[in-house]
Scaffold this active site. Structure first.
Site, PDB file in Angstrom:
ATOM      1  N   HIS A  57       0.850  -1.199   0.000  1.00  0.00           N
ATOM      2  CA  HIS A  57       0.000   0.000   0.000  1.00  0.00           C
ATOM      3  C   HIS A  57       0.879   1.240   0.000  1.00  0.00           C
ATOM      4  O   HIS A  57       2.098   1.135   0.125  1.00  0.00           O
ATOM      5  CB  HIS A  57      -0.988  -0.014   1.173  1.00  0.00           C
ATOM      6  CG  HIS A  57      -0.387   0.089   2.549  1.00  0.00           C
ATOM      7  ND1 HIS A  57       0.447  -0.868   3.081  1.00  0.00           N
ATOM      8  CD2 HIS A  57      -0.493   1.058   3.505  1.00  0.00           C
ATOM      9  CE1 HIS A  57       0.802  -0.507   4.305  1.00  0.00           C
ATOM     10  NE2 HIS A  57       0.267   0.666   4.585  1.00  0.00           N
ATOM     11  N   HIS A  59       1.428   3.910   1.939  1.00  0.00           N
ATOM     12  CA  HIS A  59       1.972   4.666   3.075  1.00  0.00           C
ATOM     13  C   HIS A  59       3.501   4.736   2.991  1.00  0.00           C
ATOM     14  O   HIS A  59       4.154   3.737   2.669  1.00  0.00           O
ATOM     15  CB  HIS A  59       1.534   4.046   4.404  1.00  0.00           C
ATOM     16  CG  HIS A  59       0.092   4.332   4.732  1.00  0.00           C
ATOM     17  ND1 HIS A  59      -0.628   3.578   5.629  1.00  0.00           N
ATOM     18  CD2 HIS A  59      -0.746   5.293   4.289  1.00  0.00           C
ATOM     19  CE1 HIS A  59      -1.857   4.064   5.719  1.00  0.00           C
ATOM     20  NE2 HIS A  59      -1.955   5.106   4.918  1.00  0.00           N
ATOM     21  N   ASP A  61       5.892   4.629   5.031  1.00  0.00           N
ATOM     22  CA  ASP A  61       6.724   3.661   5.760  1.00  0.00           C
ATOM     23  C   ASP A  61       6.804   2.308   5.040  1.00  0.00           C
ATOM     24  O   ASP A  61       7.523   1.404   5.491  1.00  0.00           O
ATOM     25  CB  ASP A  61       6.243   3.489   7.217  1.00  0.00           C
ATOM     26  CG  ASP A  61       4.823   2.991   7.337  1.00  0.00           C
ATOM     27  OD1 ASP A  61       3.930   3.540   6.658  1.00  0.00           O
ATOM     28  OD2 ASP A  61       4.585   2.050   8.119  1.00  0.00           O
ATOM     29  N   HIS A  62       6.108   2.197   3.904  1.00  0.00           N
ATOM     30  CA  HIS A  62       6.184   0.970   3.087  1.00  0.00           C
ATOM     31  C   HIS A  62       6.776   1.197   1.698  1.00  0.00           C
ATOM     32  O   HIS A  62       7.098   0.234   1.021  1.00  0.00           O
ATOM     33  CB  HIS A  62       4.797   0.329   2.971  1.00  0.00           C
ATOM     34  CG  HIS A  62       4.223  -0.050   4.294  1.00  0.00           C
ATOM     35  ND1 HIS A  62       4.157  -1.345   4.755  1.00  0.00           N
ATOM     36  CD2 HIS A  62       3.725   0.724   5.298  1.00  0.00           C
ATOM     37  CE1 HIS A  62       3.643  -1.357   5.968  1.00  0.00           C
ATOM     38  NE2 HIS A  62       3.365  -0.124   6.331  1.00  0.00           N
ATOM     39  N   HIS A 111      -7.528  -0.369   5.501  1.00  0.00           N
ATOM     40  CA  HIS A 111      -6.412   0.463   5.990  1.00  0.00           C
ATOM     41  C   HIS A 111      -6.152   1.542   4.937  1.00  0.00           C
ATOM     42  O   HIS A 111      -6.105   2.728   5.238  1.00  0.00           O
ATOM     43  CB  HIS A 111      -5.198  -0.417   6.225  1.00  0.00           C
ATOM     44  CG  HIS A 111      -3.992   0.296   6.747  1.00  0.00           C
ATOM     45  ND1 HIS A 111      -3.914   0.810   8.016  1.00  0.00           N
ATOM     46  CD2 HIS A 111      -2.798   0.577   6.165  1.00  0.00           C
ATOM     47  CE1 HIS A 111      -2.732   1.393   8.189  1.00  0.00           C
ATOM     48  NE2 HIS A 111      -2.038   1.255   7.075  1.00  0.00           N
ATOM     49  N   ASP A 130      -0.315  -3.951   6.157  1.00  0.00           N
ATOM     50  CA  ASP A 130      -0.954  -3.385   7.348  1.00  0.00           C
ATOM     51  C   ASP A 130      -2.430  -3.753   7.437  1.00  0.00           C
ATOM     52  O   ASP A 130      -3.260  -2.952   7.874  1.00  0.00           O
ATOM     53  CB  ASP A 130      -0.813  -1.852   7.356  1.00  0.00           C
ATOM     54  CG  ASP A 130       0.607  -1.398   7.665  1.00  0.00           C
ATOM     55  OD1 ASP A 130       1.485  -2.246   7.890  1.00  0.00           O
ATOM     56  OD2 ASP A 130       0.834  -0.168   7.680  1.00  0.00           O
ATOM     57  N   HIS A 168       4.419  -4.689  10.611  1.00  0.00           N
ATOM     58  CA  HIS A 168       4.884  -3.996  11.827  1.00  0.00           C
ATOM     59  C   HIS A 168       5.047  -4.946  13.008  1.00  0.00           C
ATOM     60  O   HIS A 168       4.350  -5.962  13.098  1.00  0.00           O
ATOM     61  CB  HIS A 168       3.881  -2.908  12.252  1.00  0.00           C
ATOM     62  CG  HIS A 168       3.848  -1.715  11.355  1.00  0.00           C
ATOM     63  ND1 HIS A 168       4.657  -0.620  11.536  1.00  0.00           N
ATOM     64  CD2 HIS A 168       3.111  -1.455  10.250  1.00  0.00           C
ATOM     65  CE1 HIS A 168       4.413   0.281  10.576  1.00  0.00           C
ATOM     66  NE2 HIS A 168       3.474  -0.205   9.784  1.00  0.00           N
TER      67      HIS A 168
HETATM   68 FE    FE Z   1       2.669   0.807   8.036  1.00  0.00          FE
HETATM   69 ZN    ZN Z   2       0.085   1.628   6.561  1.00  0.00          ZN
END
Ligand code: FE
Ligand code: ZN
Length: 240
Positions: A57, A59, A61-62, A111, A130, A168
């Site tokens: 996805h 975001h 952080d990915h 999400h 996530d 995570h």
């Molecule tokens: Fe994440």
């Molecule tokens: Zn995420």
């Protein structure tokens, strides 16, 4: 078909990225590189060259590390504008591969709207990003409890021995919440003893399995979308 090597690479504060390597073809996939240097270091140490990037996805952080790899990016097509360069847009029902190892793409919204999971049925492995966490699920930023309940029903239908690689290290706080909503669930109590031991030793609690989640995950165990929604709101406000 040779074995699919899977290496966990902790990035940022609590993210897990993954390096997949197929020795037969020499291909290496970086899954959800929220930060590139740790992945590059692991790949170099093993003599692997990253040949593809797969995102679950949009975001940051990915995906923030995508650009560091000179490799085509496979990612949800409907999130391409947010991700940047996407060479192979995917959605539900598509198939992607590393060497002879084929993964089925599942669109699992909630999400984020385009969120996908990559399921290697023959390898009994799934990358859930996530959506499904160890004893938890992702926050509903772009979707509803109805969406996430449908995802959980699909995950629940997978074989118990399916290994779940999630995005995570949230297991300890997820488990505290799980214990609070199912205080009589002995499987959760026993799992938390092990989770607390691992975290005290600085060890990861991921991956998990579908079977373990079926027994201990309060979101996978929710009996309806409404029930999942109530638990999701309670978790958002949980401070224990
Ligand atoms: Fe994440
Ligand atoms: Zn995420």
């Amino acid at each position: 078909m040779g074995k699919l090597d899977i290496v966990q690479v902790p990035v940022l504060s609590d993210n897990y990225a993954w390096l997949l390597h197929d020795a037969d073809s020499g291909e290496t996939v970086a899954v959800d590189p929220g930060d590139a240097p740790p992945l590059l270091a692991v790949a170099e140490a093993r003599g692997w060259q990253v040949t593809a990037v797969w995102n679950t996805h949009w975001h940051p952080d990915h995906v923030a590390g995508n650009r560091a790899f000179e490799a085509p990016v496979t990612a949800p097509g409907e999130e391409a504008a947010k991700i940047g360069r996407v060479d192979h847009p995917v959605t539900d029902g598509d198939t992607v591969a590393i060497g002879a190892h084929r993964a089925h793409v599942m669109r699992v919204p909630g999400h984020t709207q385009g969120h996908v999971a990559y399921h290697f049925a023959d390898d009994s492995v799934i990358f859930t990003g996530d959506t499904l966490f160890a004893m938890g699920c992702g926050r509903l930023f772009e979707g509803t409890a109805v969406d996430m309940f449908a995802n959980m029903e699909r995950y629940r239908a997978l074989p118990d021995n399916t290994i779940v690689y999630c995005g995570h290290e949230y297991t300890q706080s997820n488990g505290r919440f799980a214990r609070s909503v199912e205080p009589g669930n002995q499987a959760i109590a026993e799992r938390m003893v092990e989770v607390d031991r691992l975290r005290a030793a600085g060890e990861p609690t991921v991956p998990t399995t579908i079977g373990q989640e079926r027994a201990t995950n309060p979101f996978m165990r929710a009996t309806s979308a409404e029930h999942l929604g109530e638990r999701r709101v309670a978790k958002d406000n949980f401070t224990g």
